[in-house]
Design a protein around this motif. Structure first.
Motif, PDB file in Angstrom:
ATOM      1  N   CYS A 174      18.295 -19.231  -7.667  1.00 34.75           N
ATOM      2  CA  CYS A 174      16.973 -18.731  -7.307  1.00 34.75           C
ATOM      3  C   CYS A 174      17.087 -17.258  -6.956  1.00 34.75           C
ATOM      4  O   CYS A 174      18.180 -16.708  -6.907  1.00 34.75           O
ATOM      5  CB  CYS A 174      16.429 -19.495  -6.097  1.00 34.75           C
ATOM      6  SG  CYS A 174      16.209 -21.262  -6.371  1.00 34.75           S
ATOM      7  N   GLN A 175      15.962 -16.637  -6.675  1.00 29.72           N
ATOM      8  CA  GLN A 175      15.933 -15.233  -6.280  1.00 29.72           C
ATOM      9  C   GLN A 175      15.468 -15.129  -4.838  1.00 29.72           C
ATOM     10  O   GLN A 175      14.451 -15.723  -4.468  1.00 29.72           O
ATOM     11  CB  GLN A 175      14.999 -14.460  -7.196  1.00 29.72           C
ATOM     12  CG  GLN A 175      15.018 -12.987  -6.997  1.00 29.72           C
ATOM     13  CD  GLN A 175      14.132 -12.273  -8.012  1.00 29.72           C
ATOM     14  OE1 GLN A 175      13.371 -12.888  -8.741  1.00 29.72           O
ATOM     15  NE2 GLN A 175      14.224 -10.961  -8.039  1.00 29.72           N
ATOM     16  N   ASP A 176      16.209 -14.402  -4.015  1.00 27.55           N
ATOM     17  CA  ASP A 176      15.847 -14.181  -2.623  1.00 27.55           C
ATOM     18  C   ASP A 176      14.542 -13.375  -2.569  1.00 27.55           C
ATOM     19  O   ASP A 176      14.424 -12.333  -3.220  1.00 27.55           O
ATOM     20  CB  ASP A 176      16.971 -13.417  -1.920  1.00 27.55           C
ATOM     21  CG  ASP A 176      16.756 -13.300  -0.428  1.00 27.55           C
ATOM     22  OD1 ASP A 176      15.816 -12.594  -0.019  1.00 27.55           O
ATOM     23  OD2 ASP A 176      17.538 -13.903   0.326  1.00 27.55           O
ATOM     24  N   THR A 177      13.571 -13.853  -1.807  1.00 32.02           N
ATOM     25  CA  THR A 177      12.273 -13.178  -1.750  1.00 32.02           C
ATOM     26  C   THR A 177      12.334 -11.838  -1.036  1.00 32.02           C
ATOM     27  O   THR A 177      11.493 -10.975  -1.280  1.00 32.02           O
ATOM     28  CB  THR A 177      11.214 -14.056  -1.049  1.00 32.02           C
ATOM     29  OG1 THR A 177      11.644 -14.329   0.281  1.00 32.02           O
ATOM     30  CG2 THR A 177      10.981 -15.342  -1.807  1.00 32.02           C
ATOM     31  N   GLN A 178      13.303 -11.658  -0.151  1.00 31.77           N
ATOM     32  CA  GLN A 178      13.408 -10.413   0.608  1.00 31.77           C
ATOM     33  C   GLN A 178      14.184  -9.333  -0.138  1.00 31.77           C
ATOM     34  O   GLN A 178      13.794  -8.172  -0.132  1.00 31.77           O
ATOM     35  CB  GLN A 178      14.086 -10.673   1.967  1.00 31.77           C
ATOM     36  CG  GLN A 178      13.364 -11.682   2.828  1.00 31.77           C
ATOM     37  CD  GLN A 178      11.981 -11.226   3.226  1.00 31.77           C
ATOM     38  OE1 GLN A 178      11.789 -10.093   3.672  1.00 31.77           O
ATOM     39  NE2 GLN A 178      10.996 -12.085   3.046  1.00 31.77           N
ATOM     40  N   THR A 179      15.308  -9.742  -0.760  1.00 28.32           N
ATOM     41  CA  THR A 179      16.205  -8.752  -1.359  1.00 28.32           C
ATOM     42  C   THR A 179      16.183  -8.746  -2.880  1.00 28.32           C
ATOM     43  O   THR A 179      16.655  -7.800  -3.492  1.00 28.32           O
ATOM     44  CB  THR A 179      17.652  -9.014  -0.920  1.00 28.32           C
ATOM     45  OG1 THR A 179      18.080 -10.271  -1.466  1.00 28.32           O
ATOM     46  CG2 THR A 179      17.781  -9.035   0.603  1.00 28.32           C
ATOM     47  N   GLY A 180      15.681  -9.825  -3.487  1.00 30.05           N
ATOM     48  CA  GLY A 180      15.716  -9.950  -4.939  1.00 30.05           C
ATOM     49  C   GLY A 180      17.066 -10.387  -5.478  1.00 30.05           C
ATOM     50  O   GLY A 180      17.235 -10.602  -6.671  1.00 30.05           O
ATOM     51  N   GLU A 181      18.048 -10.546  -4.583  1.00 27.05           N
ATOM     52  CA  GLU A 181      19.392 -10.969  -4.992  1.00 27.05           C
ATOM     53  C   GLU A 181      19.380 -12.437  -5.416  1.00 27.05           C
ATOM     54  O   GLU A 181      18.598 -13.240  -4.901  1.00 27.05           O
ATOM     55  CB  GLU A 181      20.374 -10.802  -3.833  1.00 27.05           C
ATOM     56  CG  GLU A 181      20.596  -9.369  -3.420  1.00 27.05           C
ATOM     57  CD  GLU A 181      21.342  -8.567  -4.468  1.00 27.05           C
ATOM     58  OE1 GLU A 181      22.294  -9.109  -5.064  1.00 27.05           O
ATOM     59  OE2 GLU A 181      20.954  -7.412  -4.703  1.00 27.05           O
ATOM     60  N   PRO A 182      20.269 -12.813  -6.334  1.00 23.59           N
ATOM     61  CA  PRO A 182      20.373 -14.227  -6.693  1.00 23.59           C
ATOM     62  C   PRO A 182      20.975 -15.031  -5.540  1.00 23.59           C
ATOM     63  O   PRO A 182      21.834 -14.524  -4.811  1.00 23.59           O
ATOM     64  CB  PRO A 182      21.299 -14.229  -7.908  1.00 23.59           C
ATOM     65  CG  PRO A 182      22.041 -12.947  -7.850  1.00 23.59           C
ATOM     66  CD  PRO A 182      21.188 -11.975  -7.103  1.00 23.59           C
ATOM     67  N   ARG A 183      20.483 -16.233  -5.366  1.00 27.29           N
ATOM     68  CA  ARG A 183      21.003 -17.180  -4.374  1.00 27.29           C
ATOM     69  C   ARG A 183      21.215 -18.513  -5.076  1.00 27.29           C
ATOM     70  O   ARG A 183      20.443 -18.893  -5.958  1.00 27.29           O
ATOM     71  CB  ARG A 183      20.016 -17.393  -3.229  1.00 27.29           C
ATOM     72  CG  ARG A 183      19.736 -16.179  -2.410  1.00 27.29           C
ATOM     73  CD  ARG A 183      20.828 -15.943  -1.378  1.00 27.29           C
ATOM     74  NE  ARG A 183      20.495 -14.777  -0.583  1.00 27.29           N
ATOM     75  CZ  ARG A 183      21.215 -13.674  -0.575  1.00 27.29           C
ATOM     76  NH1 ARG A 183      22.298 -13.584  -1.318  1.00 27.29           N
ATOM     77  NH2 ARG A 183      20.860 -12.656   0.177  1.00 27.29           N
ATOM     78  N   PHE A 184      22.248 -19.214  -4.669  1.00 25.14           N
ATOM     79  CA  PHE A 184      22.513 -20.543  -5.196  1.00 25.14           C
ATOM     80  C   PHE A 184      22.092 -21.532  -4.120  1.00 25.14           C
ATOM     81  O   PHE A 184      22.709 -21.625  -3.063  1.00 25.14           O
ATOM     82  CB  PHE A 184      23.974 -20.667  -5.614  1.00 25.14           C
ATOM     83  CG  PHE A 184      24.276 -19.711  -6.742  1.00 25.14           C
ATOM     84  CD1 PHE A 184      23.955 -20.065  -8.044  1.00 25.14           C
ATOM     85  CD2 PHE A 184      24.791 -18.456  -6.493  1.00 25.14           C
ATOM     86  CE1 PHE A 184      24.177 -19.166  -9.087  1.00 25.14           C
ATOM     87  CE2 PHE A 184      25.025 -17.561  -7.523  1.00 25.14           C
ATOM     88  CZ  PHE A 184      24.720 -17.916  -8.816  1.00 25.14           C
ATOM     89  N   VAL A 185      20.991 -22.230  -4.396  1.00 23.87           N
ATOM     90  CA  VAL A 185      20.272 -23.006  -3.400  1.00 23.87           C
ATOM     91  C   VAL A 185      20.529 -24.505  -3.589  1.00 23.87           C
ATOM     92  O   VAL A 185      20.413 -25.033  -4.699  1.00 23.87           O
ATOM     93  CB  VAL A 185      18.750 -22.708  -3.501  1.00 23.87           C
ATOM     94  CG1 VAL A 185      17.969 -23.510  -2.488  1.00 23.87           C
ATOM     95  CG2 VAL A 185      18.503 -21.215  -3.320  1.00 23.87           C
ATOM     96  N   ILE A 186      20.860 -25.169  -2.477  1.00 23.28           N
ATOM     97  CA  ILE A 186      21.033 -26.617  -2.462  1.00 23.28           C
ATOM     98  C   ILE A 186      19.651 -27.244  -2.318  1.00 23.28           C
ATOM     99  O   ILE A 186      18.920 -26.933  -1.369  1.00 23.28           O
ATOM    100  CB  ILE A 186      21.931 -27.055  -1.296  1.00 23.28           C
ATOM    101  CG1 ILE A 186      23.308 -26.407  -1.428  1.00 23.28           C
ATOM    102  CG2 ILE A 186      22.037 -28.575  -1.226  1.00 23.28           C
ATOM    103  CD1 ILE A 186      24.149 -26.492  -0.181  1.00 23.28           C
ATOM    104  N   CYS A 187      19.283 -28.104  -3.278  1.00 26.77           N
ATOM    105  CA  CYS A 187      17.954 -28.715  -3.291  1.00 26.77           C
ATOM    106  C   CYS A 187      18.054 -30.233  -3.410  1.00 26.77           C
ATOM    107  O   CYS A 187      18.915 -30.746  -4.123  1.00 26.77           O
ATOM    108  CB  CYS A 187      17.146 -28.217  -4.489  1.00 26.77           C
ATOM    109  SG  CYS A 187      16.826 -26.460  -4.495  1.00 26.77           S
ATOM    110  N   ALA A 188      17.140 -30.921  -2.740  1.00 31.94           N
ATOM    111  CA  ALA A 188      16.941 -32.340  -2.984  1.00 31.94           C
ATOM    112  C   ALA A 188      15.994 -32.444  -4.172  1.00 31.94           C
ATOM    113  O   ALA A 188      15.068 -31.651  -4.312  1.00 31.94           O
ATOM    114  CB  ALA A 188      16.336 -33.019  -1.761  1.00 31.94           C
ATOM    115  N   VAL A 189      16.238 -33.417  -5.028  1.00 34.70           N
ATOM    116  CA  VAL A 189      15.423 -33.608  -6.224  1.00 34.70           C
ATOM    117  C   VAL A 189      14.552 -34.836  -6.027  1.00 34.70           C
ATOM    118  O   VAL A 189      15.046 -35.925  -5.735  1.00 34.70           O
ATOM    119  CB  VAL A 189      16.308 -33.795  -7.480  1.00 34.70           C
ATOM    120  CG1 VAL A 189      15.445 -33.974  -8.716  1.00 34.70           C
ATOM    121  CG2 VAL A 189      17.262 -32.617  -7.644  1.00 34.70           C
TER     122      VAL A 189
END
Length: 71
Positions: free
Chosen positions: A28-43
């Motif tokens: 995903c993309q961090d809303t504050q910095t625009g940096e990529p983040r690898f996010v743990i999600c429940a599906v």
């Protein structure tokens, strides 16, 4: 410091998703910095659609350098 009830509930949801094999790692993309983040999600599902619920992101670099345990 006590862990707030809503965070305990979220953690239980995360454990349940892991036990059911319903976790995903999304870029995903961090809303504050625009940096990529690898996010743990429940599906989950909403009819025929998938619903991703974010719980947190993986720490870049050494996670032991990112946090200090409570005193």
């Amino acid at each position: 410091m006590a862990i707030p009830d809503n965070l305990r509930t979220n953690f239980q949801t995360l454990l349940r998703a892991a036990g059911d094999g319903n976790l995903a790692l999304m870029e995903c993309q961090d809303t504050q910095t625009g940096e990529p983040r690898f996010v743990i999600c429940a599906v989950g599902r909403d009819g025929s659609d998938y619903v991703m619920t974010p719980f947190g992101h993986l720490v870049e670099g050494n996670p032991y350098d990112a946090y200090v345990p409570p005193i």
